[in-house]
Design a protein around this motif. Structure first.
Motif, mmCIF file in Angstrom:
data_model
loop_
_atom_site.group_PDB
_atom_site.id
_atom_site.type_symbol
_atom_site.label_atom_id
_atom_site.label_comp_id
_atom_site.label_asym_id
_atom_site.label_seq_id
_atom_site.Cartn_x
_atom_site.Cartn_y
_atom_site.Cartn_z
ATOM 1 N N THR A 161 -7.875 1.990 -5.179
ATOM 2 C CA THR A 161 -7.632 2.944 -4.103
ATOM 3 C C THR A 161 -8.640 2.703 -2.991
ATOM 4 O OG1 THR A 161 -9.053 4.598 -5.179
ATOM 5 C CG2 THR A 161 -6.692 4.672 -5.664
ATOM 6 N N LEU A 205 0.842 -1.183 0.000
ATOM 7 C CA LEU A 205 0.000 0.000 0.000
ATOM 8 C C LEU A 205 0.882 1.238 0.000
ATOM 9 C CD1 LEU A 205 -2.643 -1.082 2.673
ATOM 10 C CD2 LEU A 205 -3.003 -0.942 0.202
ATOM 11 N N TYR A 245 -7.555 -7.256 5.593
ATOM 12 C CA TYR A 245 -7.738 -7.527 4.172
ATOM 13 C C TYR A 245 -8.025 -9.014 3.972
ATOM 14 C CZ TYR A 245 -5.770 -2.928 3.188
ATOM 15 O OH TYR A 245 -5.542 -1.574 3.135
ATOM 16 N N THR A 291 -5.216 5.291 0.340
ATOM 17 C CA THR A 291 -4.057 4.492 -0.049
ATOM 18 C C THR A 291 -4.355 3.788 -1.372
ATOM 19 O OG1 THR A 291 -4.860 2.625 1.268
ATOM 20 C CG2 THR A 291 -3.260 4.102 2.313
ATOM 21 N N LEU A 330 -3.201 0.298 -3.877
ATOM 22 C CA LEU A 330 -2.553 -1.004 -3.948
ATOM 23 C C LEU A 330 -1.540 -0.989 -5.082
ATOM 24 C CD1 LEU A 330 -2.751 -3.870 -2.605
ATOM 25 C CD2 LEU A 330 -4.193 -4.515 -4.544
#
Length: 280
Positions: free
Chosen positions: A154, A127, A162, A135, A137
């Motif tokens: 995003t 990130l 996650y 943030t 990826l």
């Protein structure tokens, strides 16, 4: 320079290219998701001498009639081998590994000449902050990971956890109890030999697609919609390269022997020419 020298020097240059391919495989044995390449050779142009006019006289011959005198070999193809690599558990939430052959993540490579979509099996994602609350990826090199619509992924807000489903859905569970879901961009490569190495463990479509008489639809299939059920991803794991060091070392030894043989042919041809020129 006689024909023996020409044949040997032609083959030496092609053997050097194969040696470069083997060396590249060995150097990437620890590269996540790397796929090894194999070199195959073909004969260069040769001359056919039909020294036997009566074909019936060659009744028990197992090889084609006549004598063929070639000028060496050439590297016909550097083929990418798509076999599955071993899976290594990492216990890291943003590590993902494909468990089926031929499936690749879509990422956006950003360079001096603009942006282009690339493909990778390296599922070690990170990130990067865009603002205090947002943030994105990215890959280990900082390239954005794309979703099924080719948009960067995003995430707004503070993420607690996650989760990644087998069919490639990224679920971000937020601190406030909510969640956000993204479908990772995944393609199935149908004709891997059309793809080119773009550096950084990335593959891409060739620039001369028209000359190759190929289309993107023939080479790649986007796994969207109902086809997402074909995706097989394992979270908290990474796929290792499919390079077998013992096999590559054996291939390298054979290459060295072939290289020595061709070099010796040049030396012997030079000695023969010296003997001929020394006859009075």
């Amino acid at each position: 320079m006689n024909r023996t020298m020409i044949t040997a020097t032609n083959t030496l240059s092609q053997l050097q290219k194969q040696m470069d391919i083997v060396s590249h495989n060995m150097a990437n044995i620890d590269t996540t998701g790397y796929k090894r390449r194999e070199a195959s050779f073909a004969d260069l142009m040769f001359q056919q001498f039909n020294n036997q006019q009566n074909a019936a006289a060659e009744g028990n011959r197992l090889t084609p009639n006549g004598i063929r005198q070639g000028v060496g070999a050439k590297l016909a193809q550097s083929k990418i081998v798509m076999t599955q690599g071993s899976i290594k558990n990492t216990d890291r939430a943003l590590d993902m590994a494909f468990t089926k052959e031929g499936q690749y993540f879509r990422v956006l490579e950003q360079g001096e000449n603009g942006s282009a979509v690339r493909y990778t099996r390296d599922g070690a994602f990170y990130l990067t902050p865009l603002s205090d609350s947002e943030t994105m990826l990215v890959t280990g090199d900082g390239y954005p990971v794309l979703d099924e619509n080719n948009n960067p992924i995003t995430i707004n807000g503070q993420v607690k956890e996650y989760q990644v489903t087998e069919n490639g859905r990224l679920i971000a569970i937020m601190e406030n109890g909510g969640s956000r879901e993204f479908n990772l961009g995944v393609v199935q490569v149908n004709k891997p030999q059309f793809l080119e190495q773009k550096g950084g463990n990335l593959l891409g479509l060739p620039e001369n697609m028209a000359e190759l008489n190929g289309t993107e639809e023939e080479i790649l299939t986007e796994l969207n919609g109902a086809m997402r059920n074909q995706i097989a991803i394992q979270q908290r794991a990474l796929e290792q390269s499919n390079v077998d060091m013992s096999k590559e070392m054996t291939e390298l030894i054979n290459l060295q022997r072939s290289y020595q043989f061709q070099s010796r042919s040049v030396s012997i041809a030079d000695q023969m020419m010296g003997l001929v020129n020394g006859i009075r």
